[in-house]
Design a protein around this motif. Sequence first.
Motif, PDB file in Angstrom:
ATOM      1  N   GLY A 285       0.818  -1.217   0.000  1.00  0.00           N
ATOM      2  CA  GLY A 285       0.000   0.000   0.000  1.00  0.00           C
ATOM      3  C   GLY A 285       0.847   1.259   0.000  1.00  0.00           C
ATOM      4  N   LEU A 286       2.076   1.151  -0.516  1.00  0.00           N
ATOM      5  CA  LEU A 286       3.008   2.289  -0.519  1.00  0.00           C
ATOM      6  C   LEU A 286       3.468   2.576  -1.949  1.00  0.00           C
ATOM      7  CD1 LEU A 286       5.180   1.006   2.475  1.00  0.00           C
ATOM      8  CD2 LEU A 286       3.540   2.900   2.583  1.00  0.00           C
ATOM      9  N   HIS A 287       4.034   3.767  -2.127  1.00  0.00           N
ATOM     10  CA  HIS A 287       4.680   4.071  -3.405  1.00  0.00           C
ATOM     11  C   HIS A 287       5.766   5.105  -3.176  1.00  0.00           C
ATOM     12  CE1 HIS A 287       1.708   7.319  -3.058  1.00  0.00           C
ATOM     13  NE2 HIS A 287       2.460   8.014  -3.897  1.00  0.00           N
ATOM     14  N   TYR A 288       6.624   5.244  -4.207  1.00  0.00           N
ATOM     15  CA  TYR A 288       7.678   6.249  -4.144  1.00  0.00           C
ATOM     16  C   TYR A 288       7.137   7.489  -4.843  1.00  0.00           C
ATOM     17  CZ  TYR A 288      12.172   8.547  -4.743  1.00  0.00           C
ATOM     18  OH  TYR A 288      13.190   9.469  -4.715  1.00  0.00           O
ATOM     19  N   ALA A 289       7.026   8.609  -4.106  1.00  0.00           N
ATOM     20  CA  ALA A 289       6.240   9.743  -4.600  1.00  0.00           C
ATOM     21  C   ALA A 289       6.846  10.493  -5.799  1.00  0.00           C
ATOM     22  CB  ALA A 289       5.949  10.709  -3.451  1.00  0.00           C
ATOM     23  N   PRO A 290       8.147  10.831  -5.821  1.00  0.00           N
ATOM     24  CA  PRO A 290       8.636  11.590  -6.980  1.00  0.00           C
ATOM     25  C   PRO A 290       8.451  10.791  -8.281  1.00  0.00           C
ATOM     26  CG  PRO A 290      10.213  11.726  -5.184  1.00  0.00           C
ATOM     27  CD  PRO A 290       9.198  10.688  -4.795  1.00  0.00           C
ATOM     28  N   ASP A 291       7.807  11.403  -9.254  1.00  0.00           N
ATOM     29  CA  ASP A 291       7.409  10.663 -10.456  1.00  0.00           C
ATOM     30  C   ASP A 291       7.744  11.409 -11.742  1.00  0.00           C
ATOM     31  OD1 ASP A 291       5.617  12.701  -9.903  1.00  0.00           O
ATOM     32  OD2 ASP A 291       3.876  11.613 -10.674  1.00  0.00           O
ATOM     33  N   PRO A 292       9.048  11.487 -12.086  1.00  0.00           N
ATOM     34  CA  PRO A 292       9.401  12.132 -13.354  1.00  0.00           C
ATOM     35  C   PRO A 292       8.683  11.459 -14.527  1.00  0.00           C
ATOM     36  CG  PRO A 292      11.368  11.215 -12.256  1.00  0.00           C
ATOM     37  CD  PRO A 292      10.195  10.916 -11.389  1.00  0.00           C
ATOM     38  N   SER A 293       8.496  12.199 -15.602  1.00  0.00           N
ATOM     39  CA  SER A 293       7.789  11.635 -16.757  1.00  0.00           C
ATOM     40  C   SER A 293       8.497  10.403 -17.294  1.00  0.00           C
ATOM     41  CB  SER A 293       7.665  12.686 -17.862  1.00  0.00           C
ATOM     42  OG  SER A 293       6.762  13.683 -17.449  1.00  0.00           O
ATOM     43  N   SER A 294       9.812  10.326 -17.055  1.00  0.00           N
ATOM     44  CA  SER A 294      10.588   9.176 -17.539  1.00  0.00           C
ATOM     45  C   SER A 294      10.595   8.031 -16.532  1.00  0.00           C
ATOM     46  CB  SER A 294      12.030   9.621 -17.798  1.00  0.00           C
ATOM     47  OG  SER A 294      12.578  10.172 -16.606  1.00  0.00           O
ATOM     48  N   GLN A 295       9.654   8.011 -15.592  1.00  0.00           N
ATOM     49  CA  GLN A 295       9.761   7.095 -14.461  1.00  0.00           C
ATOM     50  C   GLN A 295       9.772   5.619 -14.848  1.00  0.00           C
ATOM     51  OE1 GLN A 295       5.230   7.925 -13.162  1.00  0.00           O
ATOM     52  NE2 GLN A 295       6.451   6.992 -11.580  1.00  0.00           N
ATOM     53  N   THR A 296       9.297   5.275 -16.028  1.00  0.00           N
ATOM     54  CA  THR A 296       9.344   3.865 -16.410  1.00  0.00           C
ATOM     55  C   THR A 296      10.754   3.458 -16.827  1.00  0.00           C
ATOM     56  OG1 THR A 296       8.629   4.478 -18.620  1.00  0.00           O
ATOM     57  CG2 THR A 296       6.929   3.700 -17.122  1.00  0.00           C
ATOM     58  N   ALA A 297      11.650   4.426 -16.997  1.00  0.00           N
ATOM     59  CA  ALA A 297      13.018   4.105 -17.417  1.00  0.00           C
ATOM     60  C   ALA A 297      14.074   4.633 -16.457  1.00  0.00           C
ATOM     61  CB  ALA A 297      13.272   4.675 -18.816  1.00  0.00           C
ATOM     62  N   CYS A 298      13.850   5.816 -15.872  1.00  0.00           N
ATOM     63  CA  CYS A 298      14.921   6.468 -15.115  1.00  0.00           C
ATOM     64  C   CYS A 298      15.177   5.747 -13.794  1.00  0.00           C
ATOM     65  CB  CYS A 298      14.580   7.933 -14.872  1.00  0.00           C
ATOM     66  SG  CYS A 298      13.162   8.205 -13.816  1.00  0.00           S
ATOM     67  N   THR A 299      16.395   5.883 -13.291  1.00  0.00           N
ATOM     68  CA  THR A 299      16.795   5.137 -12.095  1.00  0.00           C
ATOM     69  C   THR A 299      16.833   6.045 -10.861  1.00  0.00           C
ATOM     70  OG1 THR A 299      19.148   5.600 -12.424  1.00  0.00           O
ATOM     71  CG2 THR A 299      18.247   3.625 -13.500  1.00  0.00           C
ATOM     72  N   ILE A 300      16.756   5.410  -9.701  1.00  0.00           N
ATOM     73  CA  ILE A 300      16.804   6.161  -8.441  1.00  0.00           C
ATOM     74  C   ILE A 300      18.151   6.876  -8.305  1.00  0.00           C
ATOM     75  CG2 ILE A 300      16.729   5.984  -5.913  1.00  0.00           C
ATOM     76  CD1 ILE A 300      14.000   5.541  -7.195  1.00  0.00           C
ATOM     77  N   GLY A 301      19.231   6.219  -8.728  1.00  0.00           N
ATOM     78  CA  GLY A 301      20.541   6.866  -8.672  1.00  0.00           C
ATOM     79  C   GLY A 301      20.555   8.145  -9.492  1.00  0.00           C
ATOM     80  N   GLY A 302      19.990   8.074 -10.687  1.00  0.00           N
ATOM     81  CA  GLY A 302      19.892   9.263 -11.542  1.00  0.00           C
ATOM     82  C   GLY A 302      18.979  10.310 -10.921  1.00  0.00           C
ATOM     83  N   ASN A 303      17.884   9.870 -10.307  1.00  0.00           N
ATOM     84  CA  ASN A 303      16.966  10.804  -9.636  1.00  0.00           C
ATOM     85  C   ASN A 303      17.679  11.559  -8.522  1.00  0.00           C
ATOM     86  OD1 ASN A 303      13.855   8.794  -9.699  1.00  0.00           O
ATOM     87  ND2 ASN A 303      15.029   9.734 -11.328  1.00  0.00           N
ATOM     88  N   VAL A 304      18.527  10.838  -7.768  1.00  0.00           N
ATOM     89  CA  VAL A 304      19.285  11.474  -6.687  1.00  0.00           C
ATOM     90  C   VAL A 304      20.264  12.493  -7.284  1.00  0.00           C
ATOM     91  CG1 VAL A 304      21.086  11.065  -4.964  1.00  0.00           C
ATOM     92  CG2 VAL A 304      19.055   9.619  -5.008  1.00  0.00           C
ATOM     93  N   ALA A 305      20.940  12.089  -8.348  1.00  0.00           N
ATOM     94  CA  ALA A 305      21.931  12.985  -8.955  1.00  0.00           C
ATOM     95  C   ALA A 305      21.287  14.285  -9.421  1.00  0.00           C
ATOM     96  CB  ALA A 305      22.617  12.291 -10.122  1.00  0.00           C
ATOM     97  N   GLU A 306      20.075  14.195  -9.968  1.00  0.00           N
ATOM     98  CA  GLU A 306      19.418  15.378 -10.534  1.00  0.00           C
ATOM     99  C   GLU A 306      18.454  16.040  -9.554  1.00  0.00           C
ATOM    100  OE1 GLU A 306      20.406  16.468 -13.542  1.00  0.00           O
ATOM    101  OE2 GLU A 306      21.781  14.776 -13.519  1.00  0.00           O
ATOM    102  N   ASN A 307      18.252  15.460  -8.383  1.00  0.00           N
ATOM    103  CA  ASN A 307      17.185  15.897  -7.480  1.00  0.00           C
ATOM    104  C   ASN A 307      15.880  16.001  -8.268  1.00  0.00           C
ATOM    105  OD1 ASN A 307      15.788  16.734  -5.229  1.00  0.00           O
ATOM    106  ND2 ASN A 307      16.637  18.807  -5.197  1.00  0.00           N
ATOM    107  N   ALA A 308      15.525  14.884  -8.885  1.00  0.00           N
ATOM    108  CA  ALA A 308      14.424  14.855  -9.842  1.00  0.00           C
ATOM    109  C   ALA A 308      13.076  15.196  -9.205  1.00  0.00           C
ATOM    110  CB  ALA A 308      14.349  13.454 -10.471  1.00  0.00           C
ATOM    111  N   GLY A 309      12.214  15.737 -10.028  1.00  0.00           N
ATOM    112  CA  GLY A 309      10.866  16.082  -9.577  1.00  0.00           C
ATOM    113  C   GLY A 309       9.836  15.228 -10.299  1.00  0.00           C
ATOM    114  N   GLY A 310       8.767  15.885 -10.725  1.00  0.00           N
ATOM    115  CA  GLY A 310       7.673  15.183 -11.397  1.00  0.00           C
ATOM    116  C   GLY A 310       6.376  15.868 -11.017  1.00  0.00           C
ATOM    117  N   PRO A 311       5.285  15.510 -11.711  1.00  0.00           N
ATOM    118  CA  PRO A 311       4.010  16.195 -11.462  1.00  0.00           C
ATOM    119  C   PRO A 311       3.576  16.191  -9.990  1.00  0.00           C
ATOM    120  CG  PRO A 311       3.844  14.817 -13.409  1.00  0.00           C
ATOM    121  CD  PRO A 311       5.196  14.544 -12.810  1.00  0.00           C
TER     122      PRO A 311
END
Lengths: 394, 484
Positions: free
Chosen positions: B132-158
């Motif tokens: 019943g949980l999820h990881y909230a930040p959801d960049p548009s590329s979320q089906t491909a992008c990695t958590i490591g890359g998200n950390v590097a970019e401080n990624a966002g999303g809608p």
Amino acid sequence: MVRRAIGTRRRCQLNAPPVSDVTAALAERVRHAHVTGTALRITGAGHWLDAGRPCRADASLPLAEHTGIVEYEPGDLTMTVRAGTPLDALRAVARGEGQWLPLDPFGHLGGTIGATIATASSGPLSAAFGTPRDHVLGCEFITGTGNVVRAGGRVVKNVAGFDLVRLVTGAWGTLGVLTEVSIRLRALPEIDRTLALETTAGEARRWLRASAYTPLAAEMISARLATDMGIGSRDTLLLRLGGNRALVHAAAESASALAGSRDVDTTVWDTLRTREPADAAVVRLSTSSSQVAALWDRVASIVERAGGHAHATLQRGIVRCMLPVQSDDAEEHARLRGIVGALLTLGSSVVERLPSSLWAKMVPPAASDALSIGVRRAFDPGHVLNPGILGELA
Amino acid sequence: MPTDVAQHAAPDLASRLAALVGERRVLARPSELRSYESDGLPGYHARPALAVFPGTRDETIAVVRLLAELDAPFVARGAGTGLSGGALAEGSVLLGLHRLTRILSIDADDARAVVEPGVVNATLSRAAAAFGLHYAPDPSSQTACTIGGNVAENAGGPHCLKYGVTLNHVLAITVLLPSGEVVTLGSADGERDGYDLLGAFIGSEGCFGVALDVTVRLARAPQAVRTLLADFSSVNSAAHAVSSIIASGIIPAAMEMMDGPTIQAVEASIYAAGYPVDAAAILLIELDGAAAGIDDDAARVDAFCRDAGARGVRIAAAPAERARLWQGRKKAFGAMGRIAPNLVVQDAVVPRTKLPAILAEIQRIAELHRVLVCNVFHAGDGNLHPNIGYDATSADETERVHRAMAAIMQACIDAGGTITGEHGIGLDKLPYMDALFTPATLGAMCALREVFDPGRRSNPGKVVPVHSCREWFAAPSARAGGAS
């Protein structure tokens, strides 16, 4: 690989307006201190100061006069203020626009925004809104060599460049003197209602975890503190609910199933913030949220038996313990040392206040790893900004 | 940067790396390296000296230690979906981390997970869904992008409007410093005093080291969700609706705007979501939380949109309908491929009250340079994505696109905004850093980088213009002292 930079350097720089005269004068003082090796203690309103931390200083660098709002655009829910601005003044201005800065550190209500950010202090509202690192959008600070740095910006989302804002937030002034900060505000909730419930930390945490509601704050209050505050005589959960009428009503109904609840005035939160004597010893213990009830059960009784009180921000896993300091003699210090020493073994700990004679004996340095030492050297190579305040060796 | 710097460090580098990770996991031939010449940023090609793909944490450490020993520069890369050129590795060793895909733990009671850097964003949410949980930040590329890359970019999303960006969801990271040393930043089990080095690391675009594992906070699935589609006959009135909603105190989980050209591109594609094709702009607004009161908020949002001039507002009831509305939004960049062979996905932020003015200014700039701008963006944050489709084989058109982009960046800076909200500086935005930050500020960034990576070998030449660092380290004031 080449893309041209197209004339941007000649244009005006709105995010980097000229440094104010006051900042320039402060920077000159720091530069002079750096050259002459003068240790500076940075002071705001003077309500918190070094909290007993072993800060050495040859002179003080006061920012209390450096007050005022530089820019406030209510429609953006952002505000830029000078670092010496008291939180209560800021609160009054924002309230006029139906907004607030949901940051409620313990201590004096008139503590400055600069000190709040520099010490990363927060209170019960951090359960829903986070700590200062989650509120600061940008800042101006003076490094230990007198350079004026303007980090971050005034917009709510920003990843341009390395994050100097997070770096100076909670650095206790040792990486730079904060002179101006840009913060994100929130709209005041339509309904802001507080309930007091006599329950245990375990029950409260279970309710929070299962509930569909996210309270603005959920603070466990120990029996003595509840009595002092006039909200009960046993361990009590103070629950702050915000949102529209239907939401708050449903959340209150749900919480009432947990224990008998009664409404208390929202000013109870200010009472909590200002409840402790300025010279008390304060230790903040923390653990994961699943372990917080167990920690509370161990800690609250120890603290109350020692004449103090405790309160806990359950969702963040924090139990904050206050121990009054009866006198400044050796016997009292030995007593405190025994109790604080016992507390420190119980969880991850942050000592907020302690008589200075005990500090060096009991609290390990906070920035003693190689990276932290390197950062300090890069931003304050002469160790002139609040030296010793993080327990570090100069 | 010399193009052969890594090989120059050790002619036998490829074989020494192969000894650590296996022959098949090292690419050295130009033909093999072609796929790694670019990332999500079009128009840039830069060949790495070679590429290495460790499969375990220990292999990664061994590789980075060898590179440290040889003083060789390297660039960490996740899925390569970054949009600012941050993963380009000209002449460096490309360190691909996409094989480190283990979810090490999910702790349902404390709502957190520990993952390796190559775990795909959406994969983590799928795994957490069982609890019943999820990881909230959801960049548009979320089906491909990695958590490591998200950390590097401080990624966002809608959904970062309500839930915050990567920074707000990471509790701790085990970091492999460029020196090969392993350190833990942050703390998963309670607070500690000291500098927020975790905060400094997140968003450092690979310049401070490599994340070996990341402890993230997971969010609970909301009890109720309402997705509203509001249809406007002008971009301006949509922007005003955004302002009134934000000012009201309602915090939508997401509030996205798409303009006419974007809507038409999506509706002509396989991602057609049923958006009104004659609208000048639509707002996709999602409310979530407890069921109680959510319809009251939805009614207020509906009223704000209509007051601002919406022609109609539709509330998606069924999950399938909501998913369709969101798919159109998340695949909008892909849909734009129908308009032109190349697409620049831009990223900038303005104060939210400046949205109507900046959108008009962007339109003016587009007309001036004769380019077509499609706007699809996180309106609730003021985070713009003005995208320009073009044909890169036309030098004239490419030049006009670059001029238009530079003008848009400057307009955002002039409006009190910034040049990137979630994509990072990388190489693409380097030319604008001097317009945004003072020399002292850029110098302080260089000084911070120097602490994590004294040799400046980890993703060299990115984020801060090289000349600022040179100036900072040449300044006597920065080097004076050293009493500690």
